[in-house]
Design an enzyme around this catalytic site. Sequence first.
Site, PDB file in Angstrom:
ATOM      1  N   ASN A 126       0.824  -1.206   0.000  1.00  0.00           N
ATOM      2  CA  ASN A 126       0.000   0.000   0.000  1.00  0.00           C
ATOM      3  C   ASN A 126       0.863   1.264   0.000  1.00  0.00           C
ATOM      4  OD1 ASN A 126      -2.137  -1.768   0.142  1.00  0.00           O
ATOM      5  ND2 ASN A 126      -2.186  -1.706   2.375  1.00  0.00           N
ATOM      6  N   HIS A 133       5.626  -0.477  -3.105  1.00  0.00           N
ATOM      7  CA  HIS A 133       5.134   0.370  -4.194  1.00  0.00           C
ATOM      8  C   HIS A 133       5.293   1.858  -3.877  1.00  0.00           C
ATOM      9  CE1 HIS A 133       2.537  -3.302  -5.446  1.00  0.00           C
ATOM     10  NE2 HIS A 133       3.758  -3.354  -5.941  1.00  0.00           N
ATOM     11  N   CYS A 162      21.260  16.460  -4.979  1.00  0.00           N
ATOM     12  CA  CYS A 162      22.127  16.136  -6.128  1.00  0.00           C
ATOM     13  C   CYS A 162      21.690  16.822  -7.417  1.00  0.00           C
ATOM     14  CB  CYS A 162      22.194  14.623  -6.329  1.00  0.00           C
ATOM     15  SG  CYS A 162      20.739  13.914  -7.113  1.00  0.00           S
TER      16      CYS A 162
HETATM   17 ZN    ZN Z   1      19.166  13.415  -5.523  1.00  0.00          ZN
END
Ligand code: ZN
Length: 262
Positions: free
Chosen positions: A113, A130, A164
């Site tokens: 879920n 998921h 990043c």
């Molecule tokens: Zn990242």
Amino acid sequence: MEKGGNGHVWALEQAAELLVACRYAIAMTGAGVSVESGIPPFRGPGGLWTKHGEPPMDAYQRFLADPKGYWEQRLKAPNEIVQALAQARPNMGHHAMVELEQSGVLRYLITQNIDNLHRAAGHQKVAEIHGNAQLLRCIGCSQRFAWDAVPIVLDALPPCCPTCGSIVKADTVHFGEPIPPEVLEACFRETRQADCMLVAGTSALVYPAASFPQLLKQRGGHLIEVNLYDTPLTQLADCSLRGPFAEILPTLVEQVRAKLTA
Ligand SMILES: [Zn+2]
């Protein structure tokens, strides 16, 4: 598999005994436990996909090809599922599972879920195979963020990872998208450790969820099933409890508690 009347009481007793006697119990949950918190299922009668059509099988590839378009579509469409997710609250079954974890009986939980309800109830060790609809995930460094931790600006889509700089998507795993490897590894690691598994609200037909009960049984573990109906898993189960998750789990936990304090 006995059902109803004394058979039912006996099955509860047996399930509680298995949980108390085992060395390392884990659990797996699926859509059935969320339905009892008011979240519509995807498949079947009344399901979101039955009504609105299934998402494309290559949804992840479409996202990669056009991340800006993916985000524009997401932000435009506050749909039925978004609303249901925002309103849903953990039910008595979720809370009972937290007690199983806190009492040291349940070591790990794998859920299919995306609704965050196990965590909202207070569950600590959870793998969401998921993903989690409350989170975003960077496709570069795999870091997860709360939705409000990443600036989402309409004229600068797609949003970028604060760490990043890669593209950020919803944490939920789309069709065509691999399950994040660290999540899958954790599920297999925990299943290999386990000698007992409680499976609730899922028939575990879809990979990878289907693998875990099978692997457990191959290794000689005990399987407890909680479901409204017989499922393909019933044949594998040592013990099947028929009824709503929100009713069965609290009763089961009561029995476990009684055995632990006896
Ligand atoms: Zn990242």
